[in-house]
Design a protein around this motif. Structure first.
Motif, PDB file in Angstrom:
ATOM      1  N   THR A  83       0.828  -1.220   0.000  1.00  0.00           N
ATOM      2  CA  THR A  83       0.000   0.000   0.000  1.00  0.00           C
ATOM      3  C   THR A  83       0.862   1.270   0.000  1.00  0.00           C
ATOM      4  O   THR A  83       0.396   2.331  -0.405  1.00  0.00           O
ATOM      5  CB  THR A  83      -0.961   0.037   1.205  1.00  0.00           C
ATOM      6  OG1 THR A  83      -0.197   0.067   2.411  1.00  0.00           O
ATOM      7  CG2 THR A  83      -1.883  -1.165   1.214  1.00  0.00           C
ATOM      8  N   ARG A 114       0.972   0.889   7.040  1.00  0.00           N
ATOM      9  CA  ARG A 114       1.147   1.469   8.382  1.00  0.00           C
ATOM     10  C   ARG A 114      -0.113   1.305   9.235  1.00  0.00           C
ATOM     11  O   ARG A 114      -0.033   1.244  10.448  1.00  0.00           O
ATOM     12  CB  ARG A 114       1.449   2.976   8.277  1.00  0.00           C
ATOM     13  CG  ARG A 114       2.647   3.335   7.417  1.00  0.00           C
ATOM     14  CD  ARG A 114       3.925   2.811   8.040  1.00  0.00           C
ATOM     15  NE  ARG A 114       5.120   3.358   7.401  1.00  0.00           N
ATOM     16  CZ  ARG A 114       5.579   2.985   6.206  1.00  0.00           C
ATOM     17  NH1 ARG A 114       4.943   2.062   5.509  1.00  0.00           N
ATOM     18  NH2 ARG A 114       6.679   3.520   5.719  1.00  0.00           N
ATOM     19  N   ARG A 131      -5.837   9.732   2.474  1.00  0.00           N
ATOM     20  CA  ARG A 131      -6.125   8.414   3.051  1.00  0.00           C
ATOM     21  C   ARG A 131      -7.530   7.935   2.623  1.00  0.00           C
ATOM     22  O   ARG A 131      -7.728   6.787   2.281  1.00  0.00           O
ATOM     23  CB  ARG A 131      -5.997   8.426   4.568  1.00  0.00           C
ATOM     24  CG  ARG A 131      -4.675   9.001   5.055  1.00  0.00           C
ATOM     25  CD  ARG A 131      -4.319   8.539   6.437  1.00  0.00           C
ATOM     26  NE  ARG A 131      -3.945   7.138   6.444  1.00  0.00           N
ATOM     27  CZ  ARG A 131      -2.746   6.666   6.104  1.00  0.00           C
ATOM     28  NH1 ARG A 131      -1.780   7.488   5.744  1.00  0.00           N
ATOM     29  NH2 ARG A 131      -2.512   5.380   6.128  1.00  0.00           N
ATOM     30  N   ARG A 144      11.050  10.067   9.083  1.00  0.00           N
ATOM     31  CA  ARG A 144       9.834   9.427   8.549  1.00  0.00           C
ATOM     32  C   ARG A 144       9.082   8.676   9.652  1.00  0.00           C
ATOM     33  O   ARG A 144       7.857   8.710   9.714  1.00  0.00           O
ATOM     34  CB  ARG A 144      10.205   8.467   7.412  1.00  0.00           C
ATOM     35  CG  ARG A 144      10.435   9.206   6.115  1.00  0.00           C
ATOM     36  CD  ARG A 144       9.896   8.421   4.935  1.00  0.00           C
ATOM     37  NE  ARG A 144      10.752   7.305   4.576  1.00  0.00           N
ATOM     38  CZ  ARG A 144      10.305   6.238   3.948  1.00  0.00           C
ATOM     39  NH1 ARG A 144       9.027   6.106   3.635  1.00  0.00           N
ATOM     40  NH2 ARG A 144      11.133   5.283   3.609  1.00  0.00           N
ATOM     41  N   ARG A 187       1.329  11.524  13.194  1.00  0.00           N
ATOM     42  CA  ARG A 187       0.251  12.219  12.484  1.00  0.00           C
ATOM     43  C   ARG A 187      -1.065  11.911  13.202  1.00  0.00           C
ATOM     44  O   ARG A 187      -1.201  10.861  13.857  1.00  0.00           O
ATOM     45  CB  ARG A 187       0.220  11.785  11.022  1.00  0.00           C
ATOM     46  CG  ARG A 187      -0.154  10.338  10.862  1.00  0.00           C
ATOM     47  CD  ARG A 187      -0.107   9.927   9.402  1.00  0.00           C
ATOM     48  NE  ARG A 187      -0.376   8.520   9.281  1.00  0.00           N
ATOM     49  CZ  ARG A 187       0.196   7.726   8.397  1.00  0.00           C
ATOM     50  NH1 ARG A 187       1.071   8.182   7.542  1.00  0.00           N
ATOM     51  NH2 ARG A 187      -0.127   6.456   8.346  1.00  0.00           N
ATOM     52  N   ARG A 235       2.851   6.549  -2.529  1.00  0.00           N
ATOM     53  CA  ARG A 235       3.935   7.112  -3.333  1.00  0.00           C
ATOM     54  C   ARG A 235       3.398   7.605  -4.684  1.00  0.00           C
ATOM     55  O   ARG A 235       3.848   8.627  -5.223  1.00  0.00           O
ATOM     56  CB  ARG A 235       5.020   6.051  -3.570  1.00  0.00           C
ATOM     57  CG  ARG A 235       5.828   5.762  -2.333  1.00  0.00           C
ATOM     58  CD  ARG A 235       6.741   4.554  -2.521  1.00  0.00           C
ATOM     59  NE  ARG A 235       7.502   4.312  -1.314  1.00  0.00           N
ATOM     60  CZ  ARG A 235       8.660   4.901  -1.028  1.00  0.00           C
ATOM     61  NH1 ARG A 235       9.229   5.712  -1.903  1.00  0.00           N
ATOM     62  NH2 ARG A 235       9.284   4.658   0.099  1.00  0.00           N
TER      63      ARG A 235
END
Ligand code: DC
Length: 220
Positions: free
Chosen positions: A33, A125, A104, A175, A182, A38
């Motif tokens: 994913t 993630r 998202r 990263r 977030r 990306r």
């Protein structure tokens, strides 16, 4: 009903290589994913889209996944962009823009649809926490930042203009920080995920451990 395996974890933990080995062994489709995020980042960069215009412009992105001889390819419209999404610049842009709820939401349905229709090993993630909360098996794959930087450094060492180890390590730490802090779908281990730390494991040992966990949980 399809069988869904979720593998989450930080950048460089070996998710994609290990998930590919496991899916080849089990005959499942492997879905990366991160490649979708990306691809959106590439779309935003190529079209110079400012942050305030992302909510309207993203609808024109037309991102899709195709599987060619079992290998995932990402498309913008009918253009295969799989070869353009692995640069450090796109890594950072993907980390930044994946924090936006609109990005998202845009990718949510694409991911759920593939999992509904196929036996999948999906890595990312927030797969175990948000995208596939009812996955049959959830793995949280990790390794120390130093070991992850070390692996990436070895991968890049033969290439021209290879960044130094310290640069790679600081990128990884930055990263990790973005992904874990977030407000929307942060990187975190689902309560029912099994932790696999690969710091001292080879790829094969990591894959074997995951296959053992999957077999145990699915009763194969
Ligand atoms: O796995 P990767 O490094 O190719 O992912 C690129 C970026 O996309 C990463 O910084 C975090 C984001 N990402 C995400 O937010 N959610 C996912 N399911 C997969 C990736």
């Amino acid at each position: 009903m399809s069988i869904n395996i979720a593998i989450d974890g930080p950048a460089g933990a070996g998710k994609s290589t290990i998930a590919k080995m496991v899916s080849a062994e089990l005959g499942y489709i492997y879905v990366d994913t991160g490649a979708l995020y990306r691809t959106i980042a590439l779309f935003i960069k190529e079209n110079n889209i400012s942050d305030e215009n992302i909510p309207t412009e993203i609808k024109k992105a037309d991102v899709s996944l195709k599987f060619v001889d079992g290998t995932q390819k990402v498309f913008l419209g009918d253009r295969d962009v799989s070869g353009f999404i692995r640069t450090p610049e796109i890594s950072m842009e993907a980390s930044r823009t994946s924090a936006m709820p609109v990005v998202r939401e845009y990718l949510f349905d694409t991911q759920q649809k593939i999992a509904r229709e196929n036996n999948v090993i999906m890595d990312g993630r927030d797969i175990g926490t948000v995208v596939l909360p009812n996955a049959d098996v959830k793995i949280f794959l990790t390794a120390t930042p130093e070991e992850r930087a070390n692996r990436r450094y070895k991968e890049l060492a033969e290439k021209p203009n290879c960044p130094c180890y310290e640069e790679i390590l600081s990128d990884i730490i930055e990263r990790d920080h973005n992904d874990m802090n977030r407000s929307v779908a942060p990187l975190k281990q689902a309560d029912d995920a099994v932790l696999v730390d690969t710091t001292y494991l080879t790829l094969q040992q990591s894959a074997n451990e995951i296959i053992r966990i999957i077999n145990e949980k699915t009763g194969r």
